[in-house]
Design a protein around this motif. Structure first.
Motif, mmCIF file in Angstrom:
data_model
loop_
_atom_site.group_PDB
_atom_site.id
_atom_site.type_symbol
_atom_site.label_atom_id
_atom_site.label_comp_id
_atom_site.label_asym_id
_atom_site.label_seq_id
_atom_site.Cartn_x
_atom_site.Cartn_y
_atom_site.Cartn_z
ATOM 1 N N GLU A 56 33.841 30.843 41.477
ATOM 2 C CA GLU A 56 32.755 29.893 41.210
ATOM 3 C C GLU A 56 32.252 29.259 42.506
ATOM 4 O OE1 GLU A 56 34.221 27.064 38.437
ATOM 5 O OE2 GLU A 56 34.312 28.482 36.758
ATOM 6 N N LYS A 57 33.183 28.913 43.378
ATOM 7 C CA LYS A 57 32.824 28.305 44.662
ATOM 8 C C LYS A 57 31.858 29.190 45.444
ATOM 9 C CE LYS A 57 34.964 27.100 49.130
ATOM 10 N NZ LYS A 57 36.250 26.982 49.868
ATOM 11 N N MET A 60 29.865 33.212 42.088
ATOM 12 C CA MET A 60 30.076 34.214 41.034
ATOM 13 C C MET A 60 30.163 33.512 39.682
ATOM 14 S SD MET A 60 33.071 36.494 42.801
ATOM 15 C CE MET A 60 33.201 36.676 44.585
ATOM 16 N N THR A 61 29.652 34.147 38.656
ATOM 17 C CA THR A 61 29.772 33.607 37.305
ATOM 18 C C THR A 61 30.913 34.306 36.584
ATOM 19 O OG1 THR A 61 27.408 33.113 37.159
ATOM 20 C CG2 THR A 61 28.627 33.270 35.079
ATOM 21 N N ASN A 62 31.933 33.537 36.199
ATOM 22 C CA ASN A 62 33.021 34.076 35.386
ATOM 23 C C ASN A 62 32.520 34.219 33.951
ATOM 24 O OD1 ASN A 62 35.408 33.998 37.280
ATOM 25 N ND2 ASN A 62 34.795 31.845 37.383
ATOM 26 N N VAL A 63 32.490 35.451 33.443
ATOM 27 C CA VAL A 63 31.998 35.682 32.081
ATOM 28 C C VAL A 63 33.159 35.745 31.097
ATOM 29 C CG1 VAL A 63 30.686 37.209 30.561
ATOM 30 C CG2 VAL A 63 29.953 36.889 32.945
ATOM 31 N N GLY A 64 34.084 36.660 31.322
ATOM 32 C CA GLY A 64 35.207 36.794 30.404
ATOM 33 C C GLY A 64 36.383 37.495 31.051
ATOM 34 N N TYR A 65 37.566 37.152 30.587
ATOM 35 C CA TYR A 65 38.815 37.744 31.079
ATOM 36 C C TYR A 65 39.656 38.146 29.874
ATOM 37 C CZ TYR A 65 37.785 35.953 35.742
ATOM 38 O OH TYR A 65 37.191 35.698 36.954
ATOM 39 N N TRP A 66 40.154 39.385 29.900
ATOM 40 C CA TRP A 66 40.912 39.894 28.763
ATOM 41 C C TRP A 66 42.108 40.717 29.220
ATOM 42 C CZ3 TRP A 66 35.650 40.651 29.514
ATOM 43 C CH2 TRP A 66 34.767 40.010 28.624
ATOM 44 N N VAL A 67 43.068 40.843 28.328
ATOM 45 C CA VAL A 67 44.118 41.854 28.455
ATOM 46 C C VAL A 67 44.066 42.682 27.179
ATOM 47 C CG1 VAL A 67 45.611 40.502 29.964
ATOM 48 C CG2 VAL A 67 45.872 40.304 27.477
ATOM 49 N N PRO A 68 44.460 43.950 27.233
ATOM 50 C CA PRO A 68 44.481 44.760 26.011
ATOM 51 C C PRO A 68 45.344 44.119 24.931
ATOM 52 C CG PRO A 68 44.690 46.167 27.929
ATOM 53 C CD PRO A 68 44.802 44.747 28.421
ATOM 54 N N ALA A 69 44.916 44.270 23.690
ATOM 55 C CA ALA A 69 45.650 43.678 22.575
ATOM 56 C C ALA A 69 47.100 44.166 22.560
ATOM 57 C CB ALA A 69 44.956 44.013 21.258
ATOM 58 N N GLU A 70 47.291 45.421 22.928
ATOM 59 C CA GLU A 70 48.645 45.950 23.115
ATOM 60 C C GLU A 70 48.755 46.316 24.588
ATOM 61 O OE1 GLU A 70 49.451 49.098 20.424
ATOM 62 O OE2 GLU A 70 49.085 47.895 18.629
ATOM 63 N N ASN A 71 49.138 45.344 25.398
ATOM 64 C CA ASN A 71 49.042 45.501 26.848
ATOM 65 C C ASN A 71 50.232 46.271 27.415
ATOM 66 O OD1 ASN A 71 47.722 45.242 29.265
ATOM 67 N ND2 ASN A 71 48.677 43.287 29.768
ATOM 68 N N LYS A 72 50.296 47.539 27.089
ATOM 69 C CA LYS A 72 51.392 48.375 27.559
ATOM 70 C C LYS A 72 51.182 48.832 29.007
ATOM 71 C CE LYS A 72 52.144 50.158 22.869
ATOM 72 N NZ LYS A 72 52.120 51.362 22.005
ATOM 73 N N ALA A 90 27.349 39.200 49.112
ATOM 74 C CA ALA A 90 27.529 37.968 49.889
ATOM 75 C C ALA A 90 28.652 37.119 49.301
ATOM 76 C CB ALA A 90 26.226 37.177 49.927
ATOM 77 N N ALA A 91 28.721 37.056 47.976
ATOM 78 C CA ALA A 91 29.751 36.262 47.315
ATOM 79 C C ALA A 91 31.148 36.799 47.617
ATOM 80 C CB ALA A 91 29.498 36.237 45.809
ATOM 81 N N TRP A 92 31.302 38.121 47.526
ATOM 82 C CA TRP A 92 32.614 38.705 47.797
ATOM 83 C C TRP A 92 33.006 38.561 49.264
ATOM 84 C CZ3 TRP A 92 36.659 40.098 45.029
ATOM 85 C CH2 TRP A 92 36.479 40.257 43.636
ATOM 86 N N LYS A 93 32.042 38.668 50.161
ATOM 87 C CA LYS A 93 32.341 38.477 51.576
ATOM 88 C C LYS A 93 32.845 37.056 51.830
ATOM 89 C CE LYS A 93 30.329 38.808 56.198
ATOM 90 N NZ LYS A 93 29.114 39.122 56.999
ATOM 91 N N GLY A 94 32.168 36.083 51.208
ATOM 92 C CA GLY A 94 32.602 34.704 51.358
ATOM 93 C C GLY A 94 33.956 34.456 50.736
ATOM 94 N N PHE A 95 34.183 35.031 49.558
ATOM 95 C CA PHE A 95 35.458 34.856 48.862
ATOM 96 C C PHE A 95 36.615 35.438 49.663
ATOM 97 C CE2 PHE A 95 38.589 37.030 46.136
ATOM 98 C CZ PHE A 95 39.159 35.932 45.502
ATOM 99 N N LEU A 96 36.465 36.681 50.116
ATOM 100 C CA LEU A 96 37.560 37.341 50.832
ATOM 101 C C LEU A 96 37.851 36.695 52.180
ATOM 102 C CD1 LEU A 96 36.676 41.063 50.011
ATOM 103 C CD2 LEU A 96 38.563 39.716 49.071
ATOM 104 N N GLY A 97 36.862 36.006 52.742
ATOM 105 C CA GLY A 97 37.082 35.321 54.005
ATOM 106 C C GLY A 97 37.509 33.877 53.866
ATOM 107 N N ASP A 98 37.614 33.405 52.635
ATOM 108 C CA ASP A 98 37.956 32.013 52.372
ATOM 109 C C ASP A 98 39.444 31.767 52.680
ATOM 110 O OD1 ASP A 98 38.712 29.567 50.923
ATOM 111 O OD2 ASP A 98 36.726 29.697 50.008
ATOM 112 N N GLU A 99 39.737 30.764 53.506
ATOM 113 C CA GLU A 99 41.119 30.479 53.867
ATOM 114 C C GLU A 99 41.971 30.097 52.655
ATOM 115 O OE1 GLU A 99 42.631 31.023 56.729
ATOM 116 O OE2 GLU A 99 40.734 31.885 57.430
#
Length: 254
Positions: A56-57, A60-72, A90-99
């Motif tokens: 978010e900083k 990037m917009t967080n839309v959804g996060y999931w794990v499989p219903a049967e997370n084998k 640009a967002a990923w460059k900033g994120f990966l360089g963030d201390e």
């Protein structure tokens, strides 16, 4: 009298235009993390405590996060959104360089890396995509479906969904989510449809699919679309993939 009638019609048209949902032009990124054995909980903790906030900083917009219903398979599936590809990069460059990210990543991997493999898909919403429904219950079951079409048949598949499938899903208690086409340049981009559905639970999903597939209107629509296209729209026998997903506790979309 005539003026009143015309005024009423114009008012209804104006209301319909105003209520028409604007087209979603954002770039979406569907990412699947294959966690190292025994490391999924640590990966989820890192996302919950650090990653999502840092996304978010950096815009990037967080839309959804999931794990499989049967997370084998120790998978984390998540969806991000950006205004466009330039904003994404640009967002990923900033994120990966963030201390703060570097510190969080290092602390979480003291006993070894958490992720073995990352799959990425870049997506745009289709013209007929309803978009994700409002979050209602944390216990809802999501279904991620991926269709691989026979060459040149994706427009036929889009047409069938737009004119028949989506409404028939509703009829049988299936909630439509977002529908996506792949951004050009990726493998199979011209032949792939990716979409999300939402169900109350696994039992409801099973019954809904049984009823849908037996519906004479669907049977007729499927046959007509395949007759017009000269054969099956999707690759047989494995052109349709389905994964049932459950939202994690920190997912914005539930």
């Amino acid at each position: 009298m005539l003026k009143s009638l015309v005024a009423g019609i114009l008012a209804m048209v104006s209301l319909a235009v105003a209520e028409e949902k604007p087209k979603d032009t954002r770039l979406f990124e569907l990412r699947t993390y294959h966690a190292e054995p025994g490391k999924l909980d640590a990966l989820l903790t890192r996302f919950r405590d650090h990653t999502c906030k840092l996304f978010e900083k950096h815009g990037m917009t967080n839309v959804g996060y999931w794990v499989p219903a049967e997370n084998k398979d120790n998978l984390l599936v998540y969806l991000l959104a950006y205004p466009d590809r330039a904003a994404r990069d640009a967002a990923w460059k900033g994120f990966l360089g963030d201390e703060d990210w570097k510190k969080a990543a290092a602390a979480s991997e003291v006993n070894g890396k958490l992720v073995g493999k990352v799959d990425e898909l870049y997506l745009n919403a289709t013209d007929f995509s309803p978009g994700f429904p409002e979050s209602a219950s944390p216990d809802r079951l999501f279904e991620l479906r991926t269709y691989t079409c026979n060459p040149g048949k994706l427009p036929n598949l889009h047409k069938r969904f737009a004119e028949h499938t989506i409404e028939l899903f509703k009829k049988h208690g299936i909630t439509n989510g977002a529908y996506f086409k792949m951004v050009a340049g990726q493998p199979a981009a011209d032949d792939t449809l990716v979409y999300f559905l939402v169900h109350k639970d696994a039992a409801t999903a099973e019954k809904s699919w049984l009823d849908f597939r037996a519906d004479p209107i669907w049977v007729a629509a499927k046959k007509a679309s395949e007759d017009a296209a000269g054969g099956s729209l999707t690759v047989l026998p494995d052109g349709v993939k389905s994964v049932f997903l459950k939202p994690v506790d920190f997912s914005p979309l539930k």
